[in-house]
Design a protein around this motif. Structure first.
Motif, PDB file in Angstrom:
ATOM      1  N   HIS A   1       0.849  -1.191   0.000  1.00 26.04           N
ATOM      2  CA  HIS A   1       0.000   0.000   0.000  1.00 26.04           C
ATOM      3  C   HIS A   1       0.881   1.236   0.000  1.00 26.04           C
ATOM      4  O   HIS A   1       1.770   1.368   0.825  1.00 26.04           O
ATOM      5  CB  HIS A   1      -0.903   0.017   1.231  1.00 26.04           C
ATOM      6  CG  HIS A   1      -1.931  -1.052   1.231  1.00 26.04           C
ATOM      7  ND1 HIS A   1      -2.958  -1.085   2.127  1.00 26.04           N
ATOM      8  CD2 HIS A   1      -2.108  -2.139   0.445  1.00 26.04           C
ATOM      9  CE1 HIS A   1      -3.724  -2.145   1.904  1.00 26.04           C
ATOM     10  NE2 HIS A   1      -3.217  -2.796   0.885  1.00 26.04           N
ATOM     11  N   ARG A   2       0.586   2.138  -0.922  1.00 19.13           N
ATOM     12  CA  ARG A   2       1.294   3.414  -1.007  1.00 19.13           C
ATOM     13  C   ARG A   2       0.247   4.508  -1.010  1.00 19.13           C
ATOM     14  O   ARG A   2      -0.859   4.322  -1.516  1.00 19.13           O
ATOM     15  CB  ARG A   2       2.150   3.474  -2.273  1.00 19.13           C
ATOM     16  CG  ARG A   2       3.179   2.347  -2.367  1.00 19.13           C
ATOM     17  CD  ARG A   2       4.073   2.473  -3.573  1.00 19.13           C
ATOM     18  NE  ARG A   2       5.128   3.441  -3.370  1.00 19.13           N
ATOM     19  CZ  ARG A   2       6.225   3.223  -2.637  1.00 19.13           C
ATOM     20  NH1 ARG A   2       6.380   2.074  -2.020  1.00 19.13           N
ATOM     21  NH2 ARG A   2       7.150   4.142  -2.518  1.00 19.13           N
ATOM     22  N   TYR A   3       0.588   5.665  -0.453  1.00 15.04           N
ATOM     23  CA  TYR A   3      -0.366   6.763  -0.319  1.00 15.04           C
ATOM     24  C   TYR A   3       0.268   8.076  -0.764  1.00 15.04           C
ATOM     25  O   TYR A   3       1.479   8.238  -0.727  1.00 15.04           O
ATOM     26  CB  TYR A   3      -0.818   6.898   1.141  1.00 15.04           C
ATOM     27  CG  TYR A   3      -1.588   5.699   1.623  1.00 15.04           C
ATOM     28  CD1 TYR A   3      -2.952   5.598   1.404  1.00 15.04           C
ATOM     29  CD2 TYR A   3      -0.944   4.660   2.288  1.00 15.04           C
ATOM     30  CE1 TYR A   3      -3.660   4.489   1.833  1.00 15.04           C
ATOM     31  CE2 TYR A   3      -1.648   3.541   2.721  1.00 15.04           C
ATOM     32  CZ  TYR A   3      -3.001   3.468   2.492  1.00 15.04           C
ATOM     33  OH  TYR A   3      -3.701   2.371   2.911  1.00 15.04           O
ATOM     34  N   ARG A   4      -0.599   9.015  -1.164  1.00 16.36           N
ATOM     35  CA  ARG A   4      -0.143  10.370  -1.484  1.00 16.36           C
ATOM     36  C   ARG A   4      -1.244  11.367  -1.121  1.00 16.36           C
ATOM     37  O   ARG A   4      -2.435  11.016  -1.105  1.00 16.36           O
ATOM     38  CB  ARG A   4       0.256  10.498  -2.943  1.00 16.36           C
ATOM     39  CG  ARG A   4      -0.891  10.390  -3.911  1.00 16.36           C
ATOM     40  CD  ARG A   4      -0.433  10.600  -5.353  1.00 16.36           C
ATOM     41  NE  ARG A   4      -1.453  10.086  -6.254  1.00 16.36           N
ATOM     42  CZ  ARG A   4      -1.209   9.333  -7.301  1.00 16.36           C
ATOM     43  NH1 ARG A   4       0.005   9.011  -7.630  1.00 16.36           N
ATOM     44  NH2 ARG A   4      -2.196   8.902  -8.058  1.00 16.36           N
ATOM     45  N   ALA A   5      -0.827  12.590  -0.865  1.00 20.61           N
ATOM     46  CA  ALA A   5      -1.773  13.669  -0.581  1.00 20.61           C
ATOM     47  C   ALA A   5      -2.433  14.090  -1.891  1.00 20.61           C
ATOM     48  O   ALA A   5      -1.822  13.997  -2.960  1.00 20.61           O
ATOM     49  CB  ALA A   5      -1.044  14.850   0.054  1.00 20.61           C
ATOM     50  N   VAL A   6      -3.674  14.536  -1.810  1.00 20.20           N
ATOM     51  CA  VAL A   6      -4.378  15.030  -2.997  1.00 20.20           C
ATOM     52  C   VAL A   6      -4.933  16.419  -2.718  1.00 20.20           C
ATOM     53  O   VAL A   6      -5.175  16.792  -1.570  1.00 20.20           O
ATOM     54  CB  VAL A   6      -5.532  14.086  -3.430  1.00 20.20           C
ATOM     55  CG1 VAL A   6      -4.991  12.741  -3.855  1.00 20.20           C
ATOM     56  CG2 VAL A   6      -6.553  13.914  -2.343  1.00 20.20           C
ATOM     57  N   GLY A   7      -5.135  17.162  -3.777  1.00 23.22           N
ATOM     58  CA  GLY A   7      -5.717  18.497  -3.650  1.00 23.22           C
ATOM     59  C   GLY A   7      -7.231  18.427  -3.562  1.00 23.22           C
ATOM     60  O   GLY A   7      -7.845  17.426  -3.919  1.00 23.22           O
ATOM     61  N   GLY A   8      -7.807  19.480  -3.061  1.00 21.82           N
ATOM     62  CA  GLY A   8      -9.262  19.588  -3.008  1.00 21.82           C
ATOM     63  C   GLY A   8      -9.921  18.887  -1.842  1.00 21.82           C
ATOM     64  O   GLY A   8     -11.137  18.942  -1.687  1.00 21.82           O
ATOM     65  N   GLY A   9      -9.132  18.244  -1.018  1.00 22.52           N
ATOM     66  CA  GLY A   9      -9.704  17.468   0.077  1.00 22.52           C
ATOM     67  C   GLY A   9     -10.415  18.291   1.130  1.00 22.52           C
ATOM     68  O   GLY A   9     -11.456  17.892   1.644  1.00 22.52           O
ATOM     69  N   TRP A  10      -9.857  19.457   1.450  1.00 20.87           N
ATOM     70  CA  TRP A  10     -10.482  20.258   2.506  1.00 20.87           C
ATOM     71  C   TRP A  10     -11.842  20.784   2.082  1.00 20.87           C
ATOM     72  O   TRP A  10     -12.763  20.868   2.897  1.00 20.87           O
ATOM     73  CB  TRP A  10      -9.546  21.383   2.953  1.00 20.87           C
ATOM     74  CG  TRP A  10      -8.473  20.813   3.814  1.00 20.87           C
ATOM     75  CD1 TRP A  10      -7.184  20.546   3.460  1.00 20.87           C
ATOM     76  CD2 TRP A  10      -8.629  20.351   5.155  1.00 20.87           C
ATOM     77  NE1 TRP A  10      -6.526  19.960   4.509  1.00 20.87           N
ATOM     78  CE2 TRP A  10      -7.377  19.834   5.566  1.00 20.87           C
ATOM     79  CE3 TRP A  10      -9.680  20.329   6.051  1.00 20.87           C
ATOM     80  CZ2 TRP A  10      -7.167  19.306   6.838  1.00 20.87           C
ATOM     81  CZ3 TRP A  10      -9.465  19.803   7.319  1.00 20.87           C
ATOM     82  CH2 TRP A  10      -8.213  19.304   7.688  1.00 20.87           C
ATOM     83  N   ALA A  11     -11.998  21.117   0.834  1.00 15.24           N
ATOM     84  CA  ALA A  11     -13.314  21.550   0.356  1.00 15.24           C
ATOM     85  C   ALA A  11     -14.319  20.408   0.474  1.00 15.24           C
ATOM     86  O   ALA A  11     -15.472  20.609   0.868  1.00 15.24           O
ATOM     87  CB  ALA A  11     -13.219  22.049  -1.086  1.00 15.24           C
ATOM     88  N   GLN A  12     -13.880  19.198   0.159  1.00 15.57           N
ATOM     89  CA  GLN A  12     -14.770  18.033   0.280  1.00 15.57           C
ATOM     90  C   GLN A  12     -15.140  17.787   1.739  1.00 15.57           C
ATOM     91  O   GLN A  12     -16.295  17.489   2.060  1.00 15.57           O
ATOM     92  CB  GLN A  12     -14.120  16.789  -0.329  1.00 15.57           C
ATOM     93  CG  GLN A  12     -14.952  15.537  -0.219  1.00 15.57           C
ATOM     94  CD  GLN A  12     -16.328  15.661  -0.858  1.00 15.57           C
ATOM     95  OE1 GLN A  12     -16.541  16.415  -1.793  1.00 15.57           O
ATOM     96  NE2 GLN A  12     -17.280  14.912  -0.334  1.00 15.57           N
ATOM     97  N   ILE A  13     -14.174  17.913   2.633  1.00 20.11           N
ATOM     98  CA  ILE A  13     -14.464  17.744   4.062  1.00 20.11           C
ATOM     99  C   ILE A  13     -15.497  18.765   4.505  1.00 20.11           C
ATOM    100  O   ILE A  13     -16.443  18.448   5.237  1.00 20.11           O
ATOM    101  CB  ILE A  13     -13.169  17.834   4.896  1.00 20.11           C
ATOM    102  CG1 ILE A  13     -12.335  16.577   4.659  1.00 20.11           C
ATOM    103  CG2 ILE A  13     -13.474  18.034   6.379  1.00 20.11           C
ATOM    104  CD1 ILE A  13     -10.948  16.623   5.243  1.00 20.11           C
TER     105      ILE A  13
END
Length: 162
Positions: free
Chosen positions: A88-100
């Motif tokens: 499993h590998r992960y990365r940060a994505v943009g737009g997440g705070w607006a979705q939250i």
């Protein structure tokens, strides 16, 4: 054969940022581990570390990292990266705070129905209680309206700056 880049050594300033973001997220009602994981994913190189690397870097168990990663993934601020193997590998994505914020506003909208119900069960003889419920309902309604408008303005701002 998959070639995986090694993580760069962590600078003290990066460690401090990660720890500070852990405190920020804790103040916002999340866990410190969430903040630390998210912060590291925003600045690490390579930008898509494995679960094993994350656990080692953050001094957390793989189980803890996996649990927190799933929560952040559900919130839309990180994503799991497809790999050829089982790692499993992960990365940060943009737009997440607006979705939250959209999710939180949805919960506030649901609360409006409960407040309306509360008002419906109180007759006029309970004026003080009605005033408290009406004020809360009005605040929540204002928050939803203002939040929706803010998200719209945010999108316009993002579109104009890209």
């Amino acid at each position: 054969m998959t070639i995986v880049a090694e993580l760069s050594p962590v600078k003290p300033s990066e460690s401090e940022f990660v720890d500070r973001m852990g405190l920020v997220m804790e103040r916002l009602g999340a866990t410190r581990s969430m903040g630390r994981l998210w912060a590291w994913l925003m600045i690490c190189d390579p930008p898509d570390p494995s679960l094993t690397d994350l656990a080692a870097e953050l001094s957390l168990s793989k189980t803890a990292v996996s649990t927190v990663a799933r929560q952040l993934e559900a919130g839309g601020i990180i994503e799991r990266v497809p790999t050829a193997g089982r790692e499993h590998r992960y990365r940060a994505v943009g737009g997440g705070w607006a979705q939250i914020l959209r999710v939180q506003l949805g919960l506030v909208k649901q609360s409006l129905e409960t407040l309306e119900y509360g008002l419906s069960i109180l007759d006029e003889s309970r004026a003080a209680q009605r005033v408290r419920l009406e004020e809360t309902r009005d605040f929540f309604a204002f928050t939803v309206q203002d939040g929706d408008e803010m998200l719209h303005r945010w999108q316009e701002y993002r579109d104009a700056s890209s």
